[in-house]
Scaffold this motif. Structure first.
Motif, PDB file in Angstrom:
ATOM      1  N   MET A   1       6.362  13.714   1.969  1.00 53.75           N
ATOM      2  CA  MET A   1       5.042  13.099   2.147  1.00 53.75           C
ATOM      3  C   MET A   1       4.323  13.596   3.398  1.00 53.75           C
ATOM      4  O   MET A   1       3.108  13.469   3.497  1.00 53.75           O
ATOM      5  CB  MET A   1       5.182  11.573   2.204  1.00 53.75           C
ATOM      6  CG  MET A   1       5.386  10.922   0.854  1.00 53.75           C
ATOM      7  SD  MET A   1       4.009  11.163  -0.263  1.00 53.75           S
ATOM      8  CE  MET A   1       2.883   9.897   0.292  1.00 53.75           C
TER       9      MET A   1
ATOM     10  N   ASN B   1      10.521  18.768  -8.764  1.00 54.87           N
ATOM     11  CA  ASN B   1       9.648  17.732  -9.329  1.00 54.87           C
ATOM     12  C   ASN B   1       9.057  16.837  -8.245  1.00 54.87           C
ATOM     13  O   ASN B   1       7.914  16.410  -8.335  1.00 54.87           O
ATOM     14  CB  ASN B   1      10.412  16.874 -10.341  1.00 54.87           C
ATOM     15  CG  ASN B   1      10.665  17.614 -11.631  1.00 54.87           C
ATOM     16  OD1 ASN B   1      10.256  18.759 -11.781  1.00 54.87           O
ATOM     17  ND2 ASN B   1      11.359  16.990 -12.555  1.00 54.87           N
ATOM     18  N   LEU B   2       9.872  16.547  -7.231  1.00 51.82           N
ATOM     19  CA  LEU B   2       9.360  15.709  -6.144  1.00 51.82           C
ATOM     20  C   LEU B   2       8.239  16.430  -5.398  1.00 51.82           C
ATOM     21  O   LEU B   2       7.182  15.844  -5.137  1.00 51.82           O
ATOM     22  CB  LEU B   2      10.480  15.320  -5.176  1.00 51.82           C
ATOM     23  CG  LEU B   2      10.011  14.429  -4.018  1.00 51.82           C
ATOM     24  CD1 LEU B   2       9.798  12.983  -4.484  1.00 51.82           C
ATOM     25  CD2 LEU B   2      10.999  14.442  -2.861  1.00 51.82           C
TER      26      LEU B   2
ATOM     27  N   TYR C   1       5.115  16.539  -7.497  1.00 52.00           N
ATOM     28  CA  TYR C   1       4.546  15.191  -7.601  1.00 52.00           C
ATOM     29  C   TYR C   1       3.774  14.821  -6.329  1.00 52.00           C
ATOM     30  O   TYR C   1       2.653  14.319  -6.379  1.00 52.00           O
ATOM     31  CB  TYR C   1       5.723  14.272  -7.875  1.00 52.00           C
ATOM     32  CG  TYR C   1       5.616  12.814  -7.631  1.00 52.00           C
ATOM     33  CD1 TYR C   1       4.808  12.017  -8.426  1.00 52.00           C
ATOM     34  CD2 TYR C   1       6.386  12.203  -6.643  1.00 52.00           C
ATOM     35  CE1 TYR C   1       4.777  10.647  -8.229  1.00 52.00           C
ATOM     36  CE2 TYR C   1       6.360  10.846  -6.444  1.00 52.00           C
ATOM     37  CZ  TYR C   1       5.546  10.073  -7.233  1.00 52.00           C
ATOM     38  OH  TYR C   1       5.509   8.737  -7.042  1.00 52.00           O
TER      39      TYR C   1
ATOM     40  N   TYR D   1      -0.328  14.355  -5.778  1.00 56.11           N
ATOM     41  CA  TYR D   1      -0.861  13.176  -5.083  1.00 56.11           C
ATOM     42  C   TYR D   1      -1.792  13.609  -3.952  1.00 56.11           C
ATOM     43  O   TYR D   1      -2.892  13.084  -3.799  1.00 56.11           O
ATOM     44  CB  TYR D   1       0.302  12.337  -4.545  1.00 56.11           C
ATOM     45  CG  TYR D   1      -0.098  11.278  -3.556  1.00 56.11           C
ATOM     46  CD1 TYR D   1      -0.691  10.095  -3.980  1.00 56.11           C
ATOM     47  CD2 TYR D   1       0.111  11.463  -2.199  1.00 56.11           C
ATOM     48  CE1 TYR D   1      -1.057   9.121  -3.068  1.00 56.11           C
ATOM     49  CE2 TYR D   1      -0.250  10.497  -1.279  1.00 56.11           C
ATOM     50  CZ  TYR D   1      -0.837   9.324  -1.718  1.00 56.11           C
ATOM     51  OH  TYR D   1      -1.203   8.374  -0.807  1.00 56.11           O
TER      52      TYR D   1
ATOM     53  N   HIS E   1      11.489   9.297  -7.870  1.00 56.57           N
ATOM     54  CA  HIS E   1      10.151   9.910  -8.041  1.00 56.57           C
ATOM     55  C   HIS E   1      10.269  11.383  -8.379  1.00 56.57           C
ATOM     56  O   HIS E   1      10.928  12.113  -7.658  1.00 56.57           O
ATOM     57  CB  HIS E   1       9.334   9.768  -6.763  1.00 56.57           C
ATOM     58  CG  HIS E   1       9.120   8.367  -6.316  1.00 56.57           C
ATOM     59  ND1 HIS E   1       8.303   7.482  -6.981  1.00 56.57           N
ATOM     60  CD2 HIS E   1       9.633   7.690  -5.266  1.00 56.57           C
ATOM     61  CE1 HIS E   1       8.320   6.320  -6.340  1.00 56.57           C
ATOM     62  NE2 HIS E   1       9.116   6.418  -5.304  1.00 56.57           N
ATOM     63  N   PRO E   2       9.626  11.860  -9.380  1.00 56.41           N
ATOM     64  CA  PRO E   2       8.739  11.149 -10.300  1.00 56.41           C
ATOM     65  C   PRO E   2       9.427  10.737 -11.616  1.00 56.41           C
ATOM     66  O   PRO E   2       8.772  10.169 -12.478  1.00 56.41           O
ATOM     67  CB  PRO E   2       7.682  12.211 -10.604  1.00 56.41           C
ATOM     68  CG  PRO E   2       8.444  13.501 -10.572  1.00 56.41           C
ATOM     69  CD  PRO E   2       9.548  13.317  -9.573  1.00 56.41           C
TER      70      PRO E   2
ATOM     71  N   PHE F   1       9.705   6.536 -11.485  1.00 55.51           N
ATOM     72  CA  PHE F   1       8.414   5.951 -11.093  1.00 55.51           C
ATOM     73  C   PHE F   1       7.433   7.076 -10.788  1.00 55.51           C
ATOM     74  O   PHE F   1       7.656   7.853  -9.866  1.00 55.51           O
ATOM     75  CB  PHE F   1       8.580   5.058  -9.861  1.00 55.51           C
ATOM     76  CG  PHE F   1       9.367   3.812 -10.141  1.00 55.51           C
ATOM     77  CD1 PHE F   1       8.760   2.698 -10.681  1.00 55.51           C
ATOM     78  CD2 PHE F   1      10.725   3.763  -9.881  1.00 55.51           C
ATOM     79  CE1 PHE F   1       9.486   1.554 -10.960  1.00 55.51           C
ATOM     80  CE2 PHE F   1      11.462   2.627 -10.146  1.00 55.51           C
ATOM     81  CZ  PHE F   1      10.841   1.517 -10.687  1.00 55.51           C
ATOM     82  N   VAL F   2       6.363   7.118 -11.556  1.00 52.67           N
ATOM     83  CA  VAL F   2       5.420   8.223 -11.406  1.00 52.67           C
ATOM     84  C   VAL F   2       4.426   7.973 -10.280  1.00 52.67           C
ATOM     85  O   VAL F   2       3.956   8.899  -9.636  1.00 52.67           O
ATOM     86  CB  VAL F   2       4.681   8.495 -12.742  1.00 52.67           C
ATOM     87  CG1 VAL F   2       3.698   9.626 -12.599  1.00 52.67           C
ATOM     88  CG2 VAL F   2       5.694   8.838 -13.809  1.00 52.67           C
ATOM     89  N   GLY F   3       4.129   6.746  -9.983  1.00 52.17           N
ATOM     90  CA  GLY F   3       3.087   6.479  -8.979  1.00 52.17           C
ATOM     91  C   GLY F   3       3.613   6.482  -7.562  1.00 52.17           C
ATOM     92  O   GLY F   3       4.695   5.992  -7.297  1.00 52.17           O
ATOM     93  N   ILE F   4       2.848   7.058  -6.637  1.00 47.45           N
ATOM     94  CA  ILE F   4       3.200   6.936  -5.218  1.00 47.45           C
ATOM     95  C   ILE F   4       2.475   5.736  -4.645  1.00 47.45           C
ATOM     96  O   ILE F   4       3.039   4.953  -3.897  1.00 47.45           O
ATOM     97  CB  ILE F   4       2.789   8.212  -4.432  1.00 47.45           C
ATOM     98  CG1 ILE F   4       3.763   9.347  -4.765  1.00 47.45           C
ATOM     99  CG2 ILE F   4       2.798   7.958  -2.932  1.00 47.45           C
ATOM    100  CD1 ILE F   4       3.537  10.601  -3.987  1.00 47.45           C
ATOM    101  N   LYS F   5       1.216   5.591  -5.051  1.00 46.66           N
ATOM    102  CA  LYS F   5       0.437   4.464  -4.552  1.00 46.66           C
ATOM    103  C   LYS F   5       0.988   3.177  -5.123  1.00 46.66           C
ATOM    104  O   LYS F   5       1.324   3.116  -6.319  1.00 46.66           O
ATOM    105  CB  LYS F   5      -1.025   4.626  -4.971  1.00 46.66           C
ATOM    106  CG  LYS F   5      -1.885   5.118  -3.843  1.00 46.66           C
ATOM    107  CD  LYS F   5      -3.318   5.008  -4.215  1.00 46.66           C
ATOM    108  CE  LYS F   5      -4.180   5.302  -3.008  1.00 46.66           C
ATOM    109  NZ  LYS F   5      -5.554   5.498  -3.364  1.00 46.66           N
TER     110      LYS F   5
END
Lengths: 104, 265
Positions: free
Chosen positions: A47, A88-89, A92, A96, B218-219, B222-226
């Motif tokens: 992140m 994948n992380l 993803y 975002y 993830h993902p 659970f696909v959402g981060i928010k």
């Protein structure tokens, strides 16, 4: 486009193609494992990575996949699964971050 | 009155779901069986019984992450397609079960061989056995006696066990795990309950990230981060999706409502 710019562009494309095609030779038999460790070592900080860093990591994942695909069956099964999780992380988080940038 | 109505509604919805699913009620597993997974990809073709994998035996010593990220075991039974040859080469079960690795001072027994003698067959039966093993059950109850209790699942509050230091989980395997920087501690957060009168969910993000890392959930799960990006219902959870990937199968069951719906009203 000037001739020089065209040549530079061709050289860059050729370089990228070589990197894409030659990971096996470049990493050697065990070198790819070190590359795997280095590439997947950043999942805890995903992140905090920039879009550019994430793109680079995804490029390294793609190159690793090609090398792992050539390994013997058991090793291939384990490392493709592990690579899939980290790739994948990154993908993803990248999506975002792109959406975040787009919404600003 | 409102609460009674709520409980009746949930019971009615639950029984309707069971009826819709063919009217058969799932048998509640015994405490030592909770979390057991039967692995049967190739065993029967090889003329030996399937493997009954005891999650509790492994969970008391390792984080989920070690096995499901670093070793590469899938999250659903039989998805990994483990072969004896994989284990014999030192992958999957053979990563630790190689006759050389140790857990504390104890040597971990060797797993599969691609060929075996009649004498060695007993070693196969340590894992390849559908028979009830009283020694294993006894070992479970001895372990349970030292652990903080819980009503559901296998009767152990694993989260508390770690909190009070009754368990110290291994999270890195030398030569297998990728050395990573420390993880930023994730804050716990509340999720709004969809049913009036039901307390909101307190999701322990910190605990889940320590046990699982980021990439296990993830993902793929659970696909959402928010917060709130993944929309799901209890029906989906009971169907084995989202939280239901682990909870009900290995982690505490979802019928233990108050473990998640814990926000004070």
């Amino acid at each position: 486009m000037t001739t020089l710019a065209r040549k530079l562009r061709s050289a860059a494309l050729a370089g990228a193609l070589c990197l894409w095609l030659l990971p096996e030779g470049a990493w050697g038999e065990e070198g790819w494992r070190a590359e795997f460790d280095a590439t997947c070592a950043q999942t805890n900080d995903a992140m905090s990575l920039s879009v550019q860093e994430l793109n680079q990591l995804l490029g390294r994942c793609a190159a690793l996949e090609k090398v792992i695909d050539t390994q013997e069956e058991s090793l291939r099964k384990v490392y493709l699964k592990r690579l899939q999780l980290c790739r994948n992380l990154y993908a993803y988080v990248l999506e975002y971050k792109k959406n975040e940038q787009g919404s600003k | 009155m409102k609460r009674i109505f709520l409980v009746c509604t949930i019971l009615l919805a639950g029984s309707s779901l069971l009826w819709a699913a063919g009217g058969s009620k799932k048998k509640k597993p015994l405490p030592y069986d909770f979390g057991s997974v039967t692995i049967s990809n190739y065993s029967q073709q090889a003329g030996i019984p399937p493997v009954v994998f005891d999650h509790w035996v492994h969970r008391k010593s390792y984080t989920c992450r070690v096995c499901h990220v670093d070793i590469g075991f899938g999250m659903t039974a039989n998805s990994t397609k483990i072969r004896a040859a994989d284990n014999a080469k030192g992958y999957f079960c053979g990563t630790c079960h190689n006759g050389k690795s140790q857990l504390g001072k104890a040597k971990i027994f060797d797993s599969c061989a691609t060929t075996f003698s009649r004498e060695e067959y007993n070693r196969c039966l340590k894992c390849h056995s559908l028979e009830r093993d009283p020694a294993k059950e006894e070992a479970f109850f001895q372990f349970l006696a030292k652990m903080p209790k819980e009503t559901f699942g296998n009767g152990i509050n694993w989260e508390k066990a770690e909190e009070i230091g009754a368990l110290k989980l291994v999270d890195q395997l030398e030569g297998v795990s990728v050395k990573k920087s420390g993880m930023k501690i994730q804050g716990d957060f509340a999720l709004k309950s969809k049913v009036d009168g039901m307390p909101d969910i307190i999701f322990s993000h910190a605990k889940h990230t320590v046990w699982n890392g980021c990439e296990l959930c993830h993902p793929d799960i659970f696909v959402g981060i928010k917060k709130g990006a993944s929309k799901y219902s209890m029906i989906e959870l009971f169907d084995g999706k989202y939280c239901g990937v682990c909870h009900d199968k290995v982690a505490f069951p979802q019928t233990d409502c108050k473990r998640c719906h814990a926000k004070p009203v």
